[in-house]
Design an enzyme around this catalytic site. Structure first.
Site, short mmCIF file in Angstrom:
data_model
loop_
_atom_site.label_atom_id
_atom_site.label_comp_id
_atom_site.label_asym_id
_atom_site.label_seq_id
_atom_site.Cartn_x
_atom_site.Cartn_y
_atom_site.Cartn_z
CD GLU A 277 10.07 13.89 10.89
OE1 GLU A 277 9.03 13.25 11.02
OE2 GLU A 277 11.11 13.44 10.38
CD GLU B 1 13.82 2.84 9.73
OE1 GLU B 1 14.04 3.94 10.29
OE2 GLU B 1 14.49 1.82 9.96
CB CYS C 163 13.04 10.21 7.68
SG CYS C 163 13.56 8.97 6.54
CE LYS D 215 -1.68 3.11 2.65
NZ LYS D 215 -1.95 4.13 1.67
P1 ADP Z 1 2.44 11.24 6.59
O1 ADP Z 1 1.67 12.06 7.60
O2 ADP Z 1 3.85 11.63 6.44
O3 ADP Z 1 1.72 11.05 5.30
P2 ADP Z 1 1.50 8.72 7.56
O4 ADP Z 1 2.06 7.91 8.69
O5 ADP Z 1 0.13 9.26 7.69
O6 ADP Z 1 2.58 9.82 7.27
O7 ADP Z 1 1.55 7.87 6.22
C1 ADP Z 1 2.47 6.85 5.94
C2 ADP Z 1 1.72 5.67 5.35
O8 ADP Z 1 0.87 5.13 6.36
C3 ADP Z 1 0.83 6.05 4.18
O9 ADP Z 1 0.88 5.03 3.19
C4 ADP Z 1 -0.52 6.11 4.82
O10 ADP Z 1 -1.59 5.88 3.92
C5 ADP Z 1 -0.44 4.98 5.84
N1 ADP Z 1 -1.44 5.06 6.90
C6 ADP Z 1 -2.06 6.16 7.40
N2 ADP Z 1 -2.95 5.81 8.37
C7 ADP Z 1 -2.88 4.47 8.49
C8 ADP Z 1 -3.55 3.50 9.32
N3 ADP Z 1 -4.46 3.84 10.21
N4 ADP Z 1 -3.22 2.22 9.18
C9 ADP Z 1 -2.27 1.84 8.30
N5 ADP Z 1 -1.63 2.69 7.48
C10 ADP Z 1 -1.92 3.98 7.56
#
Ligand code: ADP
Length: 477
Positions: free
Chosen positions: A379, A246, A280, A171
């Protein structure tokens, strides 16, 4: 417009789509990409589970050929894929082509690594018994990636997962599906059996969450925010599943009085501002000793004057736009916070207008910051950097380590004594001497400690630690 679909059990499917917007030119739609559902995710997990027994026992030559073909095709298409990357993420074209080359190299590395898989045979402490230590693949790996390295991070998770015999549900981040789609298409055409690699583009809260909730996902490798990382951890503990995270960084770069000024300024400008500060491993805290402080700030400010912020595709651009409106708001909110906290805005801080509508922000430098300010502790993930003045090396080291994070840590010095001491005592997974804190090799371990990372290292041979489970077998002779 064509919809780029999800790949589930070897079939391209999906009719709901979202727009992939170019942050350098918000009028441009890079493409329409499928918006997967929880049901799609379940089907993808079931397909990966069904494909696992055969793939885990597939020959290493079959895996080699597929990984090598993927690496070769990515390299052959580096300019085209680099342009796609620059358009969907906003890093400059040369940076984006560089990242694409990196993705190719990662596939080439694991194409070699798969031919070197080995175990150990050792004598038992008991007579007439042999002991073997081997590595088994885990099963279905859930891969969740962020938007800031749209091709390299997917590559450094997909390539080892396949190399060691796992199957995948992947994903990518909502903002950058195009490069992920391209990699999956390349691997699919390279001959991966159906179900081995499934792509489910869509929302984190839907697709990502469905992966976290599935008892059939044996391991999750995640790169992204600390908040989501904690959700991955909690859900994975619930399901007794292996996980690797990470997350954030607040990487320091120490500049000592004896530093070569040019080296220090180049490293700081690169670490802090290139890729729009959206790495990062970016340095967001420059910790500078008194004797060089004013000279360093003057030289860095002069350097920032020369950096061109513009459309990522334009030749001559040094810094592209911020990735989207939400991240731009985060950056400008932190700039306001920094001012309110009493740091001095030494450069930048303004939004910029360019020929194309995009999220353009000047590189922003605060001076007279303290390490306790929010701009020094949290951050930001944008081109916003603070300079913290310190007395000497000892205070610099203590300040560098005084952070909840621990990914990368840098020092600019000509002193062997201080460089050596810093390498030993920096509380970080990666240490850089006279180099930017960002910019790493693909064949050696990548990762951090404290709040930045959890679980085994990524990349190089160390990747085996996450993507396999060690088995010890005893045989009566
Ligand atoms: P950012 O805020 O930098 O976009 P995120 O942690 O929200 O960082 O996003 C990193 C990845 O995690 C993306 O692929 C996002 O779609 C996914 N993601 C966000 N929310 C969830 C969740 N509840 N469960 C699993 N994956 C998630």
């Amino acid at each position: 417009m064509t919809i780029y679909q999800n790949l589930i059990a070897g079939e391209w499917i999906g009719s709901d789509a979202t727009k992939n917007i170019n942050p350098s030119d918000t009028n441009e739609v890079v493409g329409l990409y499928a918006d997967g559902s929880a049901e799609d995710t379940k089907n993808a997990i079931a397909a990966a589970k069904a494909a696992f027994p055969a793939w885990s026992r597939s020959g290493i030559w079959e895996r080699h050929v597929i990984l090598k073909k993927a690496g070769d095709e990515i390299m052959a298409r580096k300019d085209e894929l680099g342009a796609l990357l620059a358009r969907e993420e906003g890093k400059t074209l040369p940076e984006a082509i560089g990242e694409t080359i990196r993705a190719s190299q990662i596939f080439e590395f694991f194409a070699g690594e798969v031919l070197r898989l080995a175990g150990e045979t050792i004598p038992s402490v008991r007579p007439n018994i042999g002991v073997e230590i081997t590595r088994d693949p885990l099963g279905v790996i859930g891969i969740i990636t962020p938007w800031n390295f749209p091709i390299a991070i997917p590559a450094w998770k997909i390539a080892p997962a396949l190399c060691y015999g796992n199957t995948i549900v992947f994903k990518p981040a909502e903002l950058v599906p195009a490069c992920s789609w391209a990699i999956v298409d390349i691997l699919h055409r390279a001959g991966l059996p159906k179900g081995v690699l499934n792509l489910v583009m869509g929302k984190g809260s839907v697709v990502g969450q469905a992966m976290l909730d599935s008892p059939d996902v044996a391991g999750i490798t995640f790169t992204g925010s600390t908040g989501t990382g904690k959700r991955v951890a909690a859900a994975s503990l619930e399901h007794n599943r292996k996980f690797q995270l990470e997350m954030g960084g607040k990487n320091p770069m120490v500049v000592l009085d004896d530093a070569d000024l040019n080296v220090a300024v180049e490293a700081a400008a690169n670490s802090g501002f290139f890729s729009t500060g959206q790495r990062c491993t970016a340095s967001s805290r420059l910790i500078v000793t008194e004797g060089i402080h004013d000279k360093f700030v003057a030289a860095l400010t002069a350097k920032l004057e020369t950096l061109i912020v513009d459309n990522a595709m334009k030749s001559g651009t040094h810094i592209g736009p911020v990735v989207d409106e939400k991240q731009l708001k985060t950056d400008t909110d932190y700039i306001e916070i920094g001012k309110k906290e009493g740091a001095k805005l030494a450069f930048g801080g303004e939004l910029l207008k360019r020929d194309t509508p995009g999220f353009y922000l000047q590189p922003t430098l605060f001076t007279e910051a303290t390490n306790q300010m929010r701009i020094s502790r949290e951050e930001i993930f944008g081109p916003v950097v603070s300079v913290i003045r310190v007395k000497d090396y000892e205070e610099a080291l203590a300040t560098a380590n005084d952070t909840p994070f621990g990914l990368s840590s840098g020092i600019a010095t000509t002193s062997l004594k201080h460089a050596t001491h810093f390498k030993r005592n920096a509380e970080a997974g990666m240490v850089m001497v006279n180099l930017p804190t960002a910019g790493v090799d693909f064949h050696v371990p990548f990762g951090g400690r404290k709040g930045s990372s959890y679980g085994p290292r990524e990349q190089g041979s160390y990747a085996a630690e996450f993507y396999t489970s060690v088995k010890t077998s005893y045989t009566l002779a």
